[in-house]
Design a protein around this motif. Structure first.
Motif, PDB file in Angstrom:
ATOM      1  N   GLN A  19       4.752   5.528 -12.146  1.00  0.00           N
ATOM      2  CA  GLN A  19       3.449   4.894 -11.944  1.00  0.00           C
ATOM      3  C   GLN A  19       3.485   3.419 -12.345  1.00  0.00           C
ATOM      4  O   GLN A  19       2.977   2.558 -11.631  1.00  0.00           O
ATOM      5  N   THR A  28       2.531   1.661  -3.808  1.00  0.00           N
ATOM      6  CA  THR A  28       1.970   2.926  -4.275  1.00  0.00           C
ATOM      7  C   THR A  28       3.026   3.749  -5.003  1.00  0.00           C
ATOM      8  O   THR A  28       4.243   3.570  -4.770  1.00  0.00           O
ATOM      9  N   GLN A  29       2.548   4.685  -5.847  1.00  0.00           N
ATOM     10  CA  GLN A  29       3.482   5.575  -6.529  1.00  0.00           C
ATOM     11  C   GLN A  29       4.210   6.461  -5.529  1.00  0.00           C
ATOM     12  O   GLN A  29       5.384   6.794  -5.711  1.00  0.00           O
TER      13      GLN A  29
END
Length: 311
Positions: A19, A28-29
């Motif tokens: 994260q 984005t993760q």
């Protein structure tokens, strides 16, 4: 191997969490997980173990980490090698003893922080081709000789009008003169075996002969400047032209004379050529230096061919 996946792997190692790595990379993760999965598939090995505290390297991940970092450093070096202003400025000066070489030495003294690669290309078409391909950044040439118009993407600016001088041995009929007029040169043999057909300097001397009726001989092999100086020193009937800024050294016993030519003074026009889209910052610095140090052009009492660009 996907370099972005390697960079993402290194970011996860640094952050300790997928994260946080996603936040550091501004993606984005899910994208981070996808890149790491792709890299693991390419390597055929698992690189991370998920834990409550984040992501920990597996044994294979630990083995791969130093190589991943070296790959990223190599990529940075590759980019830096071609980045604008990070590579040396490459300039063609034609030959080591002529005026353009001296102009570049002056620039280097004024801007020692600029890395330079000085090259020597004989043919103007090869020089223009090298500028267009990016192999060099600039070249010094006389432009634009008949039939040698510049391509539209090549810019030029005249930077030096270099006077010609007469070079004689001590027994030549004009050796004692403080200066000679162009008219006085009529009937004298001026030997210049280094003039190669098709070059811009051949076009220059063709026009000089046509304008003033001089006798320039180009016969015989060109054994270089040392042999030329030996022959002129030993042959009372021969003289040669030499540009004012040409650097030559001869034995003291030669007794050679460099004599200014007047009424008018023939000047050789040196221009700097470059590609209009070349962004190298040192090229701009070179152009500014040449503009600031340029002597007056088209001075009264001088001659140049009609094809020389006036810029």
């Amino acid at each position: 191997m996907d370099l972005e996946a390697v960079r993402t792997f290194a970011a996860v190692v640094e952050a300790g969490q997928f994260q946080k790595a996603a936040a550091d990379l501004a993606i984005t993760q899910q994208a981070v997980s996808k890149r790491v999965a792709t890299l693991e598939r390419d390597l055929g090995a698992r690189l991370f173990t998920r834990t409550p505290r984040g992501a920990e390297l597996t044994i294979d991940g630990q083995a791969f980490l130093p190589h991943a970092r070296e790959l990223l450093r190599a990529a940075e070096r590759a980019v830096a090698s071609v980045g604008t202003g990070r590579r040396p400025l490459r300039v063609d000066v034609i030959a080591s003893r002529v005026a353009p070489s001296g102009l570049m030495r002056d620039f280097h003294r004024a801007h020692p922080e600029v890395d330079l690669d000085v090259v020597m290309l004989f043919d103007v078409e090869a020089a223009v081709g090298a500028i267009r391909s990016g192999a060099i950044d600039a070249s010094f040439r006389a432009v634009a000789a008949p039939g040698r118009s510049l391509p539209e993407d090549i810019e030029s600016v005249r930077v030096l009008d270099e006077p010609l001088q007469l070079l004689t041995g001590p027994a030549h009929a004009l050796a004692g003169a403080r200066s000679v007029t162009v008219a006085q040169l009529a009937g004298h043999r001026i030997w210049m075996p280094g003039i190669a057909p098709g070059t811009e300097w051949a076009a220059y001397y063709d026009d000089l002969v046509a304008e003033f009726g001089l006798g320039i001989e180009v016969t015989g092999p060109n054994f270089g400047s040392d042999a030329l100086l030996d022959t002129v020193a030993d042959t009372p009937a021969l003289a040669t032209f030499m540009s004012e800024h040409t650097r030559v050294v001869w034995p003291a016993g030669h007794g050679l004379r460099r004599i200014p030519v007047t009424d008018p003074t023939p000047v050789y026009p040196h221009s700097l050529l470059w590609h209009r889209d070349n962004p190298h910052p040192a090229l701009a610095a070179l152009r500014a230096h040449l503009a600031a140090t340029r002597p007056a052009l088209d001075a009264p009492g001088t001659w140049r061919p009609g094809w020389v660009l006036p810029r």
